[in-house]
Design a protein around this motif. Structure first.
Motif, PDB file in Angstrom:
ATOM      1  N   VAL A 118      30.364  31.357  27.348  1.00 44.54           N
ATOM      2  CA  VAL A 118      30.261  29.908  27.150  1.00 44.54           C
ATOM      3  C   VAL A 118      28.809  29.447  27.252  1.00 44.54           C
ATOM      4  CG1 VAL A 118      30.783  27.702  28.281  1.00 44.54           C
ATOM      5  CG2 VAL A 118      32.623  29.346  27.841  1.00 44.54           C
ATOM      6  N   ILE A 119      28.091  30.009  28.225  1.00 43.22           N
ATOM      7  CA  ILE A 119      26.685  29.642  28.418  1.00 43.22           C
ATOM      8  C   ILE A 119      25.841  30.112  27.245  1.00 43.22           C
ATOM      9  CG2 ILE A 119      24.662  30.023  29.861  1.00 43.22           C
ATOM     10  CD1 ILE A 119      26.599  30.278  32.247  1.00 43.22           C
ATOM     11  N   LYS A 120      26.041  31.368  26.819  1.00 39.83           N
ATOM     12  CA  LYS A 120      25.245  31.942  25.733  1.00 39.83           C
ATOM     13  C   LYS A 120      25.451  31.203  24.420  1.00 39.83           C
ATOM     14  CE  LYS A 120      25.190  36.640  27.644  1.00 39.83           C
ATOM     15  NZ  LYS A 120      25.686  38.028  27.477  1.00 39.83           N
ATOM     16  N   ARG A 121      26.682  30.790  24.187  1.00 40.54           N
ATOM     17  CA  ARG A 121      26.994  30.159  22.909  1.00 40.54           C
ATOM     18  C   ARG A 121      26.895  28.636  22.955  1.00 40.54           C
ATOM     19  NH1 ARG A 121      32.090  33.833  20.639  1.00 40.54           N
ATOM     20  NH2 ARG A 121      30.891  35.769  20.519  1.00 40.54           N
ATOM     21  N   HIS A 122      26.539  28.096  24.120  1.00 34.83           N
ATOM     22  CA  HIS A 122      26.432  26.643  24.269  1.00 34.83           C
ATOM     23  C   HIS A 122      27.732  25.962  23.820  1.00 34.83           C
ATOM     24  CE1 HIS A 122      22.027  26.917  24.885  1.00 34.83           C
ATOM     25  NE2 HIS A 122      22.110  27.913  24.016  1.00 34.83           N
ATOM     26  N   THR A 123      28.847  26.526  24.216  1.00 34.02           N
ATOM     27  CA  THR A 123      30.154  26.022  23.793  1.00 34.02           C
ATOM     28  C   THR A 123      30.403  24.619  24.350  1.00 34.02           C
ATOM     29  OG1 THR A 123      30.986  28.290  23.854  1.00 34.02           O
ATOM     30  CG2 THR A 123      32.623  26.520  23.726  1.00 34.02           C
ATOM     31  N   GLU A 124      30.817  23.697  23.472  1.00 34.32           N
ATOM     32  CA  GLU A 124      31.172  22.357  23.940  1.00 34.32           C
ATOM     33  C   GLU A 124      32.404  22.445  24.844  1.00 34.32           C
ATOM     34  OE1 GLU A 124      31.369  19.149  21.091  1.00 34.32           O
ATOM     35  OE2 GLU A 124      30.300  20.409  19.628  1.00 34.32           O
ATOM     36  N   GLU A 125      32.429  21.576  25.833  1.00 32.64           N
ATOM     37  CA  GLU A 125      33.511  21.646  26.817  1.00 32.64           C
ATOM     38  C   GLU A 125      34.895  21.537  26.191  1.00 32.64           C
ATOM     39  OE1 GLU A 125      34.966  19.696  31.065  1.00 32.64           O
ATOM     40  OE2 GLU A 125      33.395  18.716  29.906  1.00 32.64           O
ATOM     41  N   LYS A 126      35.016  20.699  25.161  1.00 29.73           N
ATOM     42  CA  LYS A 126      36.335  20.498  24.555  1.00 29.73           C
ATOM     43  C   LYS A 126      36.876  21.771  23.902  1.00 29.73           C
ATOM     44  CE  LYS A 126      34.486  18.608  20.212  1.00 29.73           C
ATOM     45  NZ  LYS A 126      34.491  17.425  19.316  1.00 29.73           N
TER      46      LYS A 126
ATOM     47  N   LEU B  50      20.545  32.924  26.211  1.00 28.49           N
ATOM     48  CA  LEU B  50      20.868  32.068  27.342  1.00 28.49           C
ATOM     49  C   LEU B  50      20.044  30.785  27.257  1.00 28.49           C
ATOM     50  CD1 LEU B  50      20.896  34.638  30.272  1.00 28.49           C
ATOM     51  CD2 LEU B  50      22.840  33.276  29.539  1.00 28.49           C
ATOM     52  N   ILE B  51      20.565  29.720  27.826  1.00 33.66           N
ATOM     53  CA  ILE B  51      19.768  28.512  27.914  1.00 33.66           C
ATOM     54  C   ILE B  51      18.602  28.775  28.853  1.00 33.66           C
ATOM     55  CG2 ILE B  51      21.662  26.938  27.403  1.00 33.66           C
ATOM     56  CD1 ILE B  51      22.085  26.505  30.301  1.00 33.66           C
ATOM     57  N   GLU B  52      17.584  27.968  28.771  1.00 31.48           N
ATOM     58  CA  GLU B  52      16.297  28.271  29.377  1.00 31.48           C
ATOM     59  C   GLU B  52      16.363  28.602  30.872  1.00 31.48           C
ATOM     60  OE1 GLU B  52      13.558  25.570  26.382  1.00 31.48           O
ATOM     61  OE2 GLU B  52      13.515  25.259  28.550  1.00 31.48           O
ATOM     62  N   ASP B  53      17.052  27.798  31.679  1.00 33.08           N
ATOM     63  CA  ASP B  53      17.021  28.052  33.120  1.00 33.08           C
ATOM     64  C   ASP B  53      18.077  29.057  33.565  1.00 33.08           C
ATOM     65  OD1 ASP B  53      18.702  24.954  34.173  1.00 33.08           O
ATOM     66  OD2 ASP B  53      19.310  26.601  32.862  1.00 33.08           O
ATOM     67  N   GLY B  54      18.963  29.486  32.670  1.00 33.87           N
ATOM     68  CA  GLY B  54      19.944  30.510  32.988  1.00 33.87           C
ATOM     69  C   GLY B  54      21.058  30.049  33.904  1.00 33.87           C
ATOM     70  N   THR B  55      21.169  28.746  34.158  1.00 32.16           N
ATOM     71  CA  THR B  55      22.210  28.252  35.069  1.00 32.16           C
ATOM     72  C   THR B  55      23.489  27.945  34.305  1.00 32.16           C
ATOM     73  OG1 THR B  55      21.446  25.979  34.790  1.00 32.16           O
ATOM     74  CG2 THR B  55      20.513  27.248  36.623  1.00 32.16           C
ATOM     75  N   ASN B  56      24.554  27.789  35.048  1.00 33.62           N
ATOM     76  CA  ASN B  56      25.843  27.475  34.438  1.00 33.62           C
ATOM     77  C   ASN B  56      26.036  25.958  34.438  1.00 33.62           C
ATOM     78  OD1 ASN B  56      28.464  27.126  33.676  1.00 33.62           O
ATOM     79  ND2 ASN B  56      29.347  28.568  35.129  1.00 33.62           N
ATOM     80  N   PRO B  57      25.947  25.295  33.290  1.00 26.93           N
ATOM     81  CA  PRO B  57      26.040  23.827  33.251  1.00 26.93           C
ATOM     82  C   PRO B  57      27.448  23.320  33.507  1.00 26.93           C
ATOM     83  CG  PRO B  57      25.982  24.706  31.025  1.00 26.93           C
ATOM     84  CD  PRO B  57      25.768  25.883  31.949  1.00 26.93           C
ATOM     85  N   PHE B  58      28.412  24.222  33.527  1.00 26.87           N
ATOM     86  CA  PHE B  58      29.806  23.794  33.675  1.00 26.87           C
ATOM     87  C   PHE B  58      30.282  23.883  35.126  1.00 26.87           C
ATOM     88  CE2 PHE B  58      29.155  25.607  29.490  1.00 26.87           C
ATOM     89  CZ  PHE B  58      29.495  24.527  28.699  1.00 26.87           C
ATOM     90  N   LYS B  59      29.499  24.489  35.997  1.00 26.30           N
ATOM     91  CA  LYS B  59      29.912  24.684  37.385  1.00 26.30           C
ATOM     92  C   LYS B  59      30.104  23.342  38.071  1.00 26.30           C
ATOM     93  CE  LYS B  59      28.871  27.483  41.448  1.00 26.30           C
ATOM     94  NZ  LYS B  59      27.927  28.420  42.084  1.00 26.30           N
ATOM     95  N   GLY B  60      31.261  23.202  38.729  1.00 29.51           N
ATOM     96  CA  GLY B  60      31.545  21.983  39.469  1.00 29.51           C
ATOM     97  C   GLY B  60      32.259  20.914  38.665  1.00 29.51           C
ATOM     98  N   ARG B  61      32.543  21.177  37.373  1.00 27.98           N
ATOM     99  CA  ARG B  61      33.238  20.182  36.559  1.00 27.98           C
ATOM    100  C   ARG B  61      34.688  20.061  36.986  1.00 27.98           C
ATOM    101  NH1 ARG B  61      31.368  20.321  30.234  1.00 27.98           N
ATOM    102  NH2 ARG B  61      29.247  19.657  30.584  1.00 27.98           N
TER     103      ARG B  61
END
Length: 250
Positions: free
Chosen positions: A201-209, A239-250
């Motif tokens: 999901v992170i690598k492909r920048h998958t939209e949440e929906k 990977l996105i630049e900072d390598g973090t998981n933008p979905f964590k905690g949603r």
């Protein structure tokens, strides 16, 4: 004179009675049943009786006018009720009719009693809300009750939940998680699959929906198996630049 309120009390066997079953089986029977209920509601304010006042030339036509029903429907209903003893004429002039079931189905209270009852209910609700977290109200009470009944999640599932990239319907996801364990899969395997999916999901920048709900990921079709091998776990995007998981905690 103090206002009085009435209500109709239907027993849980009302629709099981032979008379009502027979009425409903007649073509158009549900409409006739509604007419009967409206007759009962009209009669409870009149000592369980219906009166013919001569406004129309027949009792049936006058009753149809008062109930806002067709003359045909009222005529069939009245005829059926008289045949089954649910409606009887109480005087020779045929100006007064009694619904025989009405007496056992009527409830009433005075205006003062109604105000007191509503006041008690309001106070009970206010007292209840004082014990709840801010903003939860009566809905919050139900949620808290459900939380008390809920089974605590296992430590392994909580770890899985932290990793999984979309946080939706936790209870349903937990049921599927436990089902997969019962199928013989290990918690380590489910964690590995969730981690691999999160990476994709992170690598492909998958939209949440477009991210699978966790209950879907763990469903009986076993889509999580696609993420248990390195070749199937990731994609080709960076990977996105900072390598973090933008979905964590949603």
């Amino acid at each position: 004179m103090e206002k009085k309120y009435y209500w109709l009390k239907l027993g849980d066997d009302f629709f099981k009675s032979k008379e009502i079953k027979k009425l409903r089986k007649v073509a158009g029977g549900d409409s006739y049943t509604v007419v009967y209920l409206k007759m009962l509601l009209l009669a409870i304010r009149q000592n369980n009786r219906l009166y013919f006042e001569g406004i129309e030339d027949t009792f049936v036509k006058e009753l149809a006018l008062e109930l806002d029903e067709t003359v045909e429907n009222v005529e069939v209903t009245v005829s059926f009720l008289q045949r089954t003893g649910l409606l009887v004429v109480t005087d020779e002039s045929q100006y007064e009719y009694m619904l025989t079931q009405c007496d056992e189905m009527v409830g009433s209270e005075t205006d003062a009693a109604r105000r007191k009852r509503r006041s008690r209910q309001k106070k009970m609700l206010e007292d209840m809300q004082k014990t709840l977290p801010d903003g939860k109200g009566s809905e919050g009470q139900l949620l808290l009750a459900e939380e008390k009944k809920a089974v605590p999640y296992t430590k392994d599932f909580e770890e899985f939940w932290k990793v999984y990239p979309r946080k939706k319907e936790k209870g349903s996801a937990y049921k599927k998680y436990m089902a997969r364990l019962n199928d013989g899969y290990h918690s380590e395997e489910l964690m590995k699959a969730a981690t691999a999916y999160a990476d994709e999901v992170i690598k492909r920048h998958t939209e949440e929906k477009f991210i699978k709900h966790p209950k879907t990921f763990l469903s009986d079709a076993l889509p999580f198996l696609d993420y248990l091998t390195p070749s199937q776990a990731g994609g080709s995007n960076e990977l996105i630049e900072d390598g973090t998981n933008p979905f964590k905690g949603r």
